[in-house]
Design an enzyme around this catalytic site. Structure first.
Site, PDB file in Angstrom:
ATOM      1  N   ASP A  50       0.655  -0.771   0.382  1.00 32.92           N
ATOM      2  CA  ASP A  50       0.153   0.260  -0.200  1.00 32.92           C
ATOM      3  C   ASP A  50       0.830   0.770  -0.435  1.00 32.92           C
ATOM      4  O   ASP A  50       1.434   1.722   1.195  1.00 32.92           O
ATOM      5  CB  ASP A  50      -0.711  -0.073   1.058  1.00 32.92           C
ATOM      6  CG  ASP A  50      -1.988   0.961   1.156  1.00 32.92           C
ATOM      7  OD1 ASP A  50      -2.361   1.545   0.219  1.00 32.92           O
ATOM      8  OD2 ASP A  50      -2.436   1.351   2.294  1.00 32.92           O
TER       9      ASP A  50
ATOM     10  N   GLU B  58      -3.094  10.621  -0.755  1.00 33.02           N
ATOM     11  CA  GLU B  58      -4.458   9.516  -0.055  1.00 33.02           C
ATOM     12  C   GLU B  58      -4.724   8.373   0.830  1.00 33.02           C
ATOM     13  O   GLU B  58      -5.657   8.622   1.045  1.00 33.02           O
ATOM     14  CB  GLU B  58      -4.278   8.326  -1.333  1.00 33.02           C
ATOM     15  CG  GLU B  58      -5.125   7.887  -1.953  1.00 33.02           C
ATOM     16  CD  GLU B  58      -4.979   6.549  -0.432  1.00 33.02           C
ATOM     17  OE1 GLU B  58      -6.790   5.898  -0.469  1.00 33.02           O
ATOM     18  OE2 GLU B  58      -4.564   5.764   0.216  1.00 33.02           O
ATOM     19  N   GLU B  59      -3.289   8.968   1.422  1.00 29.43           N
ATOM     20  CA  GLU B  59      -3.877   8.725   2.950  1.00 29.43           C
ATOM     21  C   GLU B  59      -4.121   9.382   3.333  1.00 29.43           C
ATOM     22  O   GLU B  59      -4.409   9.513   4.922  1.00 29.43           O
ATOM     23  CB  GLU B  59      -2.257   7.821   3.291  1.00 29.43           C
ATOM     24  CG  GLU B  59      -2.067   6.900   2.701  1.00 29.43           C
ATOM     25  CD  GLU B  59      -2.122   5.678   3.310  1.00 29.43           C
ATOM     26  OE1 GLU B  59      -4.003   5.408   3.638  1.00 29.43           O
ATOM     27  OE2 GLU B  59      -1.878   4.733   2.431  1.00 29.43           O
TER      28      GLU B  59
END
Length: 441
Positions: free
Chosen positions: A191, A225-226
């Protein structure tokens, strides 16, 4: 890569020596003594050697998978060679000829890129893709921002039909690279650097085979994105649009049919501080917050037949100053993974909070559940419960979500991905890209 008898002989250093059959020997299955007294079943060894000669490098790991599946001949040969654990063999194969996707992933993991600190990995991708012959743009996500999305394409045609996209940022803390057997560990392994590496290598293989040309495919790698998705949100203003986008996330090799949305909110309890020996002179904010949280935990949220239940998470609680002071303020950061009906869930949150006179709520950010395209043969499909950048990128493009690795190990101290997953990911990204380019996607 050729996994021949000569290559296999490298492994013999880890176990027994190979005893070749004597001239004229018509009993290949007979065990022959080696110099150190161990015996080798020649039939078994020749089976392994012949079966794995002239294998493409992206299938070299199949030997391990075959043994795990119960291939008796392969297992017998390895046992006779002294390799009691198949994992002893895999690092030797990897060292002999490291697949490009593994090399790239290792390089990416070694560059820390926690959210808000993606500058180094952006520079790495710029250099790497430039060396491969792409035109590369680093696009600031805001005026004077040092955080940049990376967009790459072939030739001078910026507009492409398809796009492969992944995020550069990872959650903290950075975890260094290590490889054990066929497992790659490190922050971002699944990820999202594993999917990113597989996307790049997939496009490189398509280029090498002459299956893509200028104007066909772009690569978009975004920041943040996180943490709310500022990179993908900014991409909407960076002159990018496509017929279809393949978003990379760890989906266990499945094509995702949809994922839940996210509603993040904070509960704020406001009380009155006083000496803890005389609590009746104050109002305990912690007590008010706990009462409200218990109410939320007993609240039912809407369910979806496709995505399942909407679920509440109480993520962070803060409150009070000391054990001998009645606390004046207390907060809880909460979120609902939204399976359906965002507006209805927001109303539920507001109604529950309103039942508690010393507690108020503030919505922080949200995005709705997302239904995804999955009209490609040869993929297992499934819904997922986590959120992605997919709904943040606006447009009428086809939306596919796929990637190697499992979300169940993402964000943890043992984040990992299997080499076999990476190799499969390369092939599946190729399939998805060609599907988009056929024009019937």
């Amino acid at each position: 890569m050729r996994f021949s008898l000569a290559a296999l002989s490298t492994v013999l250093l880890m176990g027994a020596a190979y005893a070749a059959p004597a001239p004229g020997d018509d009993k290949p299955d007979e065990k022959k003594p080696s110099d150190d007294g161990k015996t080798i079943n020649i039939e078994h060894l020749e089976y392994v050697t012949n079966k794995y000669t002239c294998i493409e490098e992206n299938h070299t790991i199949d030997l391990a998978l075959l043994v795990e599946a119960g291939d008796g001949c392969a297992k017998s040969a390895l046992l006779e060679l002294g390799l009691l654990n198949i994992l002893q063999l895999i690092p030797v194969i990897i060292k002999m000829n490291k697949p490009p996707v593994l090399s790239l992933l290792c390089d990416l993991i070694e560059v820390p890129s926690n959210s808000d600190h993606e500058q180094d990995v952006a520079r790495f991708l710029d250099n790497h893709l430039t060396q491969l012959g792409y035109t590369v743009e680093r696009l600031p996500i805001a005026d004077k921002s040092t955080r940049e999305n990376v967009y790459a394409y072939l030739g001078s045609t910026r507009k492409t039909r398809a796009c492969l996209s992944a995020h550069m940022d990872t959650v903290p803390p950075h975890i260094p690279l290590r490889i054990e057997g066929s497992t790659i560990y490190g922050r971002g392994a699944c990820d999202d650097k594993g999917p990113m590496a597989a996307q790049i290598c997939a496009l490189e293989e398509l280029r090498a085979d002459g299956l893509v040309k200028e104007g066909d495919v772009g690569l978009l790698f975004v920041v943040g994105e996180e943490k709310g998705g500022p990179g993908m949100i900014a991409a909407n203003d960076q002159g990018l649009s496509f017929e279809g986008v393949v978003f990379g996330e760890p989906t266990e090799g499945k094509l995702v049919v949809g994922h839940k949305g996210h509603l993040v909110f904070e509960l704020i309890a406001e009380g009155k501080a006083c000496h803890s020996g005389y609590p009746h002179h104050g109002v305990n904010a912690n007590t008010a917050l706990i009462t409200a949280l218990n109410d939320f935990l007993s609240t039912e949220f809407p369910e979806s037949p496709l995505l399942g239940p909407s679920n509440l998470n109480i993520g962070k609680i803060e409150g009070g100053v000391s054990y001998n002071i009645v606390p004046a303020t207390s907060t809880a950061l909460c979120a609902v993974r939204v399976a359906t009906d965002m507006d209805g869930i927001k109303k539920i949150v507001a109604d529950v909070a309103s039942r508690h006179p010393n507690v108020r709520h503030e919505f922080k950010f949200e995005y709705p559940e997302t239904l995804l395209d999955h009209d490609v043969e040869g993929f297992e499909t499934a819904p997922v419960s986590y959120g992605t950048d997919v709904p943040r990128f606006k447009g009428n493009h086809k939306k596919y979500l796929y990637g190697p690795g499992s979300i169940l190990v993402a964000h943890g101290e043992k984040e990992q991905i299997e080499l076999s997953e990476l190799l499969e990911g390369v092939q599946q990204y190729k399939k998805l890209t060609l599907h988009l380019l056929k024009g019937d996607a």
